[in-house]
Design an enzyme around this catalytic site. Structure first.
Site, PDB file in Angstrom:
ATOM      1  N   ASN A   9       0.971  -1.103  -0.027  1.00 46.27           N
ATOM      2  CA  ASN A   9       0.044   0.124  -0.055  1.00 46.27           C
ATOM      3  C   ASN A   9       0.693   1.353  -0.010  1.00 46.27           C
ATOM      4  OD1 ASN A   9       0.612  -0.809   2.590  1.00 46.27           O
ATOM      5  ND2 ASN A   9      -1.077   0.404   3.613  1.00 46.27           N
TER       6      ASN A   9
ATOM      7  N   GLU B 265       0.394   5.086   0.563  1.00 43.40           N
ATOM      8  CA  GLU B 265      -0.407   6.437   0.982  1.00 43.40           C
ATOM      9  C   GLU B 265       0.039   7.669   0.565  1.00 43.40           C
ATOM     10  OE1 GLU B 265      -0.985   5.512   5.037  1.00 43.40           O
ATOM     11  OE2 GLU B 265      -2.311   3.758   4.602  1.00 43.40           O
TER      12      GLU B 265
ATOM     13  N   CYS C 288      -3.853   0.871  -2.401  1.00 41.76           N
ATOM     14  CA  CYS C 288      -3.993  -0.688  -1.970  1.00 41.76           C
ATOM     15  C   CYS C 288      -2.887  -1.296  -2.291  1.00 41.76           C
ATOM     16  CB  CYS C 288      -5.138  -1.466  -1.919  1.00 41.76           C
ATOM     17  SG  CYS C 288      -6.473  -0.628  -1.091  1.00 41.76           S
TER      18      CYS C 288
ATOM     19  N   GLU D  92      -2.998  -4.629  -3.253  1.00 41.21           N
ATOM     20  CA  GLU D  92      -3.553  -5.580  -4.025  1.00 41.21           C
ATOM     21  C   GLU D  92      -3.237  -4.918  -5.608  1.00 41.21           C
ATOM     22  OE1 GLU D  92      -4.570  -4.847  -1.263  1.00 41.21           O
ATOM     23  OE2 GLU D  92      -5.969  -6.480  -0.444  1.00 41.21           O
TER      24      GLU D  92
ATOM     25  N   CYS E 205     -10.508  -5.099  -0.415  1.00 36.82           N
ATOM     26  CA  CYS E 205     -11.445  -3.783  -0.512  1.00 36.82           C
ATOM     27  C   CYS E 205     -12.285  -4.349  -1.823  1.00 36.82           C
ATOM     28  CB  CYS E 205     -11.089  -2.596  -0.331  1.00 36.82           C
ATOM     29  SG  CYS E 205     -10.105  -1.740  -1.966  1.00 36.82           S
TER      30      CYS E 205
ATOM     31  N   CYS F 112     -10.456  -3.305  -5.011  1.00 37.98           N
ATOM     32  CA  CYS F 112      -9.364  -4.112  -5.372  1.00 37.98           C
ATOM     33  C   CYS F 112     -10.011  -5.728  -6.112  1.00 37.98           C
ATOM     34  CB  CYS F 112      -8.374  -4.745  -4.193  1.00 37.98           C
ATOM     35  SG  CYS F 112      -7.334  -3.280  -3.654  1.00 37.98           S
TER      36      CYS F 112
HETATM   37  N1  THU Z   1      -5.108  -1.580   2.307  1.00 43.02           N
HETATM   38  C1  THU Z   1      -4.601  -2.404   1.638  1.00 43.02           C
HETATM   39  O1  THU Z   1      -3.667  -2.010   0.881  1.00 43.02           O
HETATM   40  N2  THU Z   1      -5.387  -3.533   1.281  1.00 43.02           N
HETATM   41  C2  THU Z   1      -6.404  -4.117   1.693  1.00 43.02           C
HETATM   42  O2  THU Z   1      -6.839  -5.190   1.536  1.00 43.02           O
HETATM   43  C3  THU Z   1      -7.084  -3.049   2.856  1.00 43.02           C
HETATM   44  C4  THU Z   1      -6.872  -1.869   2.969  1.00 43.02           C
HETATM   45  C5  THU Z   1      -4.526  -0.458   2.817  1.00 43.02           C
HETATM   46  C6  THU Z   1      -5.277   0.813   2.277  1.00 43.02           C
HETATM   47  C7  THU Z   1      -4.867   2.021   3.240  1.00 43.02           C
HETATM   48  O3  THU Z   1      -3.381   2.170   2.792  1.00 43.02           O
HETATM   49  C8  THU Z   1      -4.405   1.262   4.625  1.00 43.02           C
HETATM   50  O4  THU Z   1      -4.313  -0.383   4.015  1.00 43.02           O
HETATM   51  C9  THU Z   1      -5.606   1.423   5.646  1.00 43.02           C
HETATM   52  O5  THU Z   1      -6.962   1.250   5.031  1.00 43.02           O
END
Ligand code: THU
Length: 160
Positions: free
Chosen positions: A61, A63, A72, A74, A111, A114
């Site tokens: 991920n 940000e 994310c 994925e 999510c 994804c």
């Molecule tokens: N996130 C992912 O990378 N994958 C997931 O399956 C769930 C959430 C990330 C998004 C964000 O950077 C952090 O986790 C919190 O939501």
């Protein structure tokens, strides 16, 4: 008329119950997590894709201070695959997560956005993607494709 759809997944208690290939991919997802850029949520996620050729594509991920600009793990992995290895089918995807803020006792499930992207690439490569959701302190959930998560998936044929 009431109808029901059942979804199936396998639940493993530890990495040692997996095949060597699946176990290794879960460990690659842990490696992928190292490059997570998650200063805002402090929730680190790693994804690793195993391609037919044996190559591994990593995602984590990423940000951003403008929150919606992040992505994310994925989708980071899947878009890297789409951009760099589109003709080398994705066999499996492993996802794992870690945070120092609390204990994660269940696998992190992708999510909705994804899931939709996984679905797109399954359609494109005409082959399901095995999904391994690895909780480092708990279970591993495994499905053989997106259908278990999105039985009412939006298919391309709806646009025709
Ligand atoms: N996130 C992912 O990378 N994958 C997931 O399956 C769930 C959430 C990330 C998004 C964000 O950077 C952090 O986790 C919190 O939501």
């Amino acid at each position: 008329m009431k109808k029901e759809i059942k979804v199936a997944y396998e639940d493993f208690a530890s990495l040692d119950e997996l095949s060597v290939a699946d176990k290794n991919l879960c460990l690659e997802a842990v490696k992928a997590m190292e490059n997570s850029h998650s200063p805002y949520s402090k929730f680190r996620v790693g994804a690793a894709l195993l391609l037919k050729s044996g190559k591994i594509v990593y995602g984590s991920n990423q940000e951003n201070v403008a929150y919606p600009s992040g992505l994310c793990a994925e989708r980071t992995a899947l878009f890297a695959w789409g951009a760099n290895h589109p003709n080398d089918p994705v066999i499996s995807m492993a996802v794992t997560a870690h945070t120092d803020e609390f204990e994660l006792l269940k696998p992190t499930t992708p999510c909705g956005s994804c899931l939709q992207v996984i679905a797109e690439y399954e359609q494109k490569q005409q082959q399901p993607i095995q999904i391994l959701l690895y909780c480092i302190k708990g279970a591993i959930w495994k499905t053989t494709g997106i259908q278990s998560f999105l039985p009412f998936l939006f298919f391309e044929d709806r646009l025709q």
